[in-house]
Design a protein around this motif. Structure first.
Motif, PDB file in Angstrom:
ATOM      1  N   ALA A  33      33.256  49.345  89.740  1.00  0.00           N
ATOM      2  CA  ALA A  33      33.964  48.055  89.710  1.00  0.00           C
ATOM      3  C   ALA A  33      34.867  47.933  88.487  1.00  0.00           C
ATOM      4  O   ALA A  33      34.873  46.915  87.804  1.00  0.00           O
ATOM      5  N   PHE A  34      35.625  48.968  88.235  1.00  0.00           N
ATOM      6  CA  PHE A  34      36.498  48.981  87.065  1.00  0.00           C
ATOM      7  C   PHE A  34      37.477  47.812  87.120  1.00  0.00           C
ATOM      8  O   PHE A  34      38.063  47.522  88.168  1.00  0.00           O
ATOM      9  N   ALA A  35      37.654  47.149  85.959  1.00  0.00           N
ATOM     10  CA  ALA A  35      38.563  46.000  85.904  1.00  0.00           C
ATOM     11  C   ALA A  35      39.360  46.009  84.602  1.00  0.00           C
ATOM     12  O   ALA A  35      39.751  44.944  84.113  1.00  0.00           O
ATOM     13  N   GLY A  36      39.612  47.192  84.056  1.00  0.00           N
ATOM     14  CA  GLY A  36      40.266  47.287  82.763  1.00  0.00           C
ATOM     15  C   GLY A  36      41.738  47.642  82.840  1.00  0.00           C
ATOM     16  O   GLY A  36      42.398  47.513  83.876  1.00  0.00           O
ATOM     17  N   SER A  37      42.234  48.132  81.729  1.00  0.00           N
ATOM     18  CA  SER A  37      43.653  48.440  81.561  1.00  0.00           C
ATOM     19  C   SER A  37      43.930  49.904  81.881  1.00  0.00           C
ATOM     20  O   SER A  37      43.006  50.722  81.974  1.00  0.00           O
ATOM     21  N   PRO A  38      45.204  50.267  82.000  1.00  0.00           N
ATOM     22  CA  PRO A  38      45.532  51.687  82.169  1.00  0.00           C
ATOM     23  C   PRO A  38      45.007  52.541  81.021  1.00  0.00           C
ATOM     24  O   PRO A  38      44.536  53.666  81.247  1.00  0.00           O
ATOM     25  N   GLU A  39      45.063  52.024  79.798  1.00  0.00           N
ATOM     26  CA  GLU A  39      44.588  52.784  78.642  1.00  0.00           C
ATOM     27  C   GLU A  39      43.077  52.998  78.700  1.00  0.00           C
ATOM     28  O   GLU A  39      42.580  54.079  78.353  1.00  0.00           O
ATOM     29  N   GLN A  40      42.341  51.987  79.136  1.00  0.00           N
ATOM     30  CA  GLN A  40      40.886  52.121  79.251  1.00  0.00           C
ATOM     31  C   GLN A  40      40.519  53.086  80.376  1.00  0.00           C
ATOM     32  O   GLN A  40      39.576  53.877  80.240  1.00  0.00           O
ATOM     33  N   ALA A  41      41.260  53.029  81.477  1.00  0.00           N
ATOM     34  CA  ALA A  41      41.012  53.983  82.561  1.00  0.00           C
ATOM     35  C   ALA A  41      41.229  55.410  82.076  1.00  0.00           C
ATOM     36  O   ALA A  41      40.428  56.311  82.372  1.00  0.00           O
ATOM     37  N   LEU A  42      42.289  55.626  81.304  1.00  0.00           N
ATOM     38  CA  LEU A  42      42.572  56.966  80.772  1.00  0.00           C
ATOM     39  C   LEU A  42      41.466  57.428  79.819  1.00  0.00           C
ATOM     40  O   LEU A  42      41.070  58.605  79.843  1.00  0.00           O
ATOM     41  N   ALA A  43      40.935  56.508  79.022  1.00  0.00           N
ATOM     42  CA  ALA A  43      39.855  56.866  78.101  1.00  0.00           C
ATOM     43  C   ALA A  43      38.631  57.341  78.873  1.00  0.00           C
ATOM     44  O   ALA A  43      37.994  58.337  78.496  1.00  0.00           O
ATOM     45  N   PHE A  44      38.287  56.662  79.946  1.00  0.00           N
ATOM     46  CA  PHE A  44      37.147  57.091  80.760  1.00  0.00           C
ATOM     47  C   PHE A  44      37.430  58.424  81.448  1.00  0.00           C
ATOM     48  O   PHE A  44      36.548  59.288  81.540  1.00  0.00           O
ATOM     49  N   ARG A  45      38.645  58.606  81.912  1.00  0.00           N
ATOM     50  CA  ARG A  45      39.001  59.861  82.563  1.00  0.00           C
ATOM     51  C   ARG A  45      38.845  61.031  81.604  1.00  0.00           C
ATOM     52  O   ARG A  45      38.369  62.105  81.985  1.00  0.00           O
ATOM     53  N   SER A  77      46.561  41.538  87.498  1.00  0.00           N
ATOM     54  CA  SER A  77      47.757  42.340  87.213  1.00  0.00           C
ATOM     55  C   SER A  77      47.444  43.545  86.336  1.00  0.00           C
ATOM     56  O   SER A  77      47.987  44.634  86.548  1.00  0.00           O
ATOM     57  N   ARG A  78      46.582  43.389  85.332  1.00  0.00           N
ATOM     58  CA  ARG A  78      46.253  44.517  84.459  1.00  0.00           C
ATOM     59  C   ARG A  78      45.553  45.615  85.240  1.00  0.00           C
ATOM     60  O   ARG A  78      45.886  46.804  85.106  1.00  0.00           O
ATOM     61  N   LEU A  79      44.587  45.235  86.055  1.00  0.00           N
ATOM     62  CA  LEU A  79      43.875  46.206  86.886  1.00  0.00           C
ATOM     63  C   LEU A  79      44.831  46.890  87.841  1.00  0.00           C
ATOM     64  O   LEU A  79      44.759  48.112  88.036  1.00  0.00           O
ATOM     65  N   ARG A  80      45.730  46.139  88.434  1.00  0.00           N
ATOM     66  CA  ARG A  80      46.658  46.729  89.380  1.00  0.00           C
ATOM     67  C   ARG A  80      47.581  47.740  88.700  1.00  0.00           C
ATOM     68  O   ARG A  80      47.937  48.759  89.292  1.00  0.00           O
ATOM     69  N   ARG A  81      47.952  47.492  87.467  1.00  0.00           N
ATOM     70  CA  ARG A  81      48.738  48.492  86.726  1.00  0.00           C
ATOM     71  C   ARG A  81      47.905  49.750  86.500  1.00  0.00           C
ATOM     72  O   ARG A  81      48.417  50.873  86.574  1.00  0.00           O
ATOM     73  N   ALA A  82      46.622  49.559  86.220  1.00  0.00           N
ATOM     74  CA  ALA A  82      45.746  50.714  86.024  1.00  0.00           C
ATOM     75  C   ALA A  82      45.634  51.529  87.307  1.00  0.00           C
ATOM     76  O   ALA A  82      45.667  52.764  87.271  1.00  0.00           O
ATOM     77  N   VAL A  83      45.515  50.869  88.442  1.00  0.00           N
ATOM     78  CA  VAL A  83      45.416  51.567  89.726  1.00  0.00           C
ATOM     79  C   VAL A  83      46.642  52.438  89.949  1.00  0.00           C
ATOM     80  O   VAL A  83      46.538  53.594  90.371  1.00  0.00           O
ATOM     81  N   ALA A  84      47.810  51.899  89.649  1.00  0.00           N
ATOM     82  CA  ALA A  84      49.051  52.652  89.848  1.00  0.00           C
ATOM     83  C   ALA A  84      49.152  53.842  88.899  1.00  0.00           C
ATOM     84  O   ALA A  84      49.841  54.824  89.206  1.00  0.00           O
ATOM     85  N   SER A  85      48.459  53.783  87.760  1.00  0.00           N
ATOM     86  CA  SER A  85      48.594  54.825  86.749  1.00  0.00           C
ATOM     87  C   SER A  85      47.644  56.001  86.933  1.00  0.00           C
ATOM     88  O   SER A  85      47.807  57.041  86.287  1.00  0.00           O
ATOM     89  N   ARG A 108      43.751  50.224 101.671  1.00  0.00           N
ATOM     90  CA  ARG A 108      45.131  49.877 102.034  1.00  0.00           C
ATOM     91  C   ARG A 108      45.853  49.209 100.861  1.00  0.00           C
ATOM     92  O   ARG A 108      47.044  49.470 100.625  1.00  0.00           O
ATOM     93  N   VAL A 109      45.140  48.360 100.122  1.00  0.00           N
ATOM     94  CA  VAL A 109      45.760  47.737  98.952  1.00  0.00           C
ATOM     95  C   VAL A 109      46.022  48.786  97.874  1.00  0.00           C
ATOM     96  O   VAL A 109      47.092  48.795  97.245  1.00  0.00           O
ATOM     97  N   VAL A 110      45.077  49.686  97.643  1.00  0.00           N
ATOM     98  CA  VAL A 110      45.280  50.753  96.660  1.00  0.00           C
ATOM     99  C   VAL A 110      46.485  51.606  97.049  1.00  0.00           C
ATOM    100  O   VAL A 110      47.307  51.977  96.193  1.00  0.00           O
ATOM    101  N   ALA A 111      46.619  51.912  98.325  1.00  0.00           N
ATOM    102  CA  ALA A 111      47.765  52.699  98.782  1.00  0.00           C
ATOM    103  C   ALA A 111      49.083  51.978  98.504  1.00  0.00           C
ATOM    104  O   ALA A 111      50.062  52.605  98.061  1.00  0.00           O
ATOM    105  N   GLU A 112      49.096  50.676  98.727  1.00  0.00           N
ATOM    106  CA  GLU A 112      50.306  49.900  98.458  1.00  0.00           C
ATOM    107  C   GLU A 112      50.631  49.903  96.963  1.00  0.00           C
ATOM    108  O   GLU A 112      51.793  50.097  96.566  1.00  0.00           O
ATOM    109  N   LEU A 113      49.607  49.720  96.133  1.00  0.00           N
ATOM    110  CA  LEU A 113      49.837  49.684  94.690  1.00  0.00           C
ATOM    111  C   LEU A 113      50.300  51.034  94.156  1.00  0.00           C
ATOM    112  O   LEU A 113      51.053  51.104  93.183  1.00  0.00           O
ATOM    113  N   ARG A 114      49.866  52.119  94.790  1.00  0.00           N
ATOM    114  CA  ARG A 114      50.213  53.465  94.338  1.00  0.00           C
ATOM    115  C   ARG A 114      51.446  54.014  95.057  1.00  0.00           C
ATOM    116  O   ARG A 114      51.875  55.134  94.763  1.00  0.00           O
TER     117      ARG A 114
END
Length: 253
Positions: free
Chosen positions: A152-164, A182-190, A225-231
């Motif tokens: 249930a990740f809900a963080g930023s692109p930078e936090q997602a990268l740190a976990f990766r 919006s922050r989570l959606r930016r992370a999904v796209a990244s 489907r939402v993830v596909a749209e965001l990406r």
């Protein structure tokens, strides 16, 4: 094929129609399910579900149920993992900073489970609420070798990268369907194509348009489907990548 990488099918909310819930999921193309454990009292129900085709299970001690855990539960968890080698991960464990009065106890329990996962070379399924940076720091210190899932990740692109960078993937569920995230959606796209899995957290984490309803695994299709749209990718690519990542992470056949 789709995999719901995190759903609590053992919960009482599904007692009246569990078979129908699974049938609806499969008719929607969701063929595999990963069910985490939350308390020692529920491990039996989780393990029983693991006897069903297409269901993989995890065992752990959830930070939101500290009042249901006993001092001996970590030792019992170690014994349960030894006795059940088909368990695919340790979890759901983690930190929920919304409950500040129990944070010290949460960290003790989390550390013990991370060390146990490290000893048994199991991936972790981590509940992480308002504590992404702190949990990432602790994971760097304890260095569990099999990585895991930040559920249930809900963080930023930078936090997602740190976990990766620590060998973890992030779980994308109902939160991504809400336009205000919006922050989570930016992370999904990244994210890289192999950096996420789709999940529902059923019966919780409702999708946009389903507020107040019980969530269920069939809705992982809507999440995808939402993830596909965001990406800006085809749904089939997102579904394939998510399922491949879940299969690799949990060692699914």
């Amino acid at each position: 094929m789709l995999i719901d990488a995190h759903c609590h099918l053992d919960f009482p909310e599904f007692d009246v129609d569990r078979d129908d819930v699974l049938a609806r999921a499969r008719s929607s193309g969701v063929e595999r399910f990963v069910v985490p454990g939350t308390t020692r009292a529920r491990w039996r129900e989780v393990l029983t579900l693991g006897d069903r085709d297409g269901i993989a299970v995890c065992l752990g001690l959830h930070p939101c149920f500290l009042d249901r855990h006993a001092e001996t539960d970590v030792e019992a968890l170690e014994e349960a993992l030894k006795a059940n080698p088909t368990v695919v991960a340790l979890g759901e464990c983690g930190i929920d900073a919304r409950f500040a009065d129990t944070l010290k106890a949460q960290w003790r329990l989390f550390d013990a489970q991370v060390r146990l996962a490290r000893q048994r070379h199991l991936p972790l399924v981590i509940h992480c609420v308002r504590a992404n940076d702190q949990v990432a720091k602790r994971l760097r210190q304890l260095a569990p070798p099999a990585g895991g899932l930040i559920h249930a990740f809900a963080g930023s692109p930078e936090q997602a990268l740190a976990f990766r960078r620590l060998g973890f993937v992030v779980g994308l569920g109902g939160a991504v369907t809400h336009e205000r995230a919006s922050r989570l959606r930016r992370a999904v796209a990244s994210l890289d194509d192999d950096g996420y899995v789709l999940e529902t957290d059923s019966p919780d984490m409702p999708l946009a348009g389903h507020r107040g309803e019980r969530n269920e695994p069939a809705r992982v299709v809507e999440v995808g489907r939402v993830v596909a749209e965001l990406r800006d990718q085809p749904f089939t690519r997102v579904a394939t990548n998510s399922s491949a990542t879940a299969t690799r992470l949990f060692g699914l056949e």
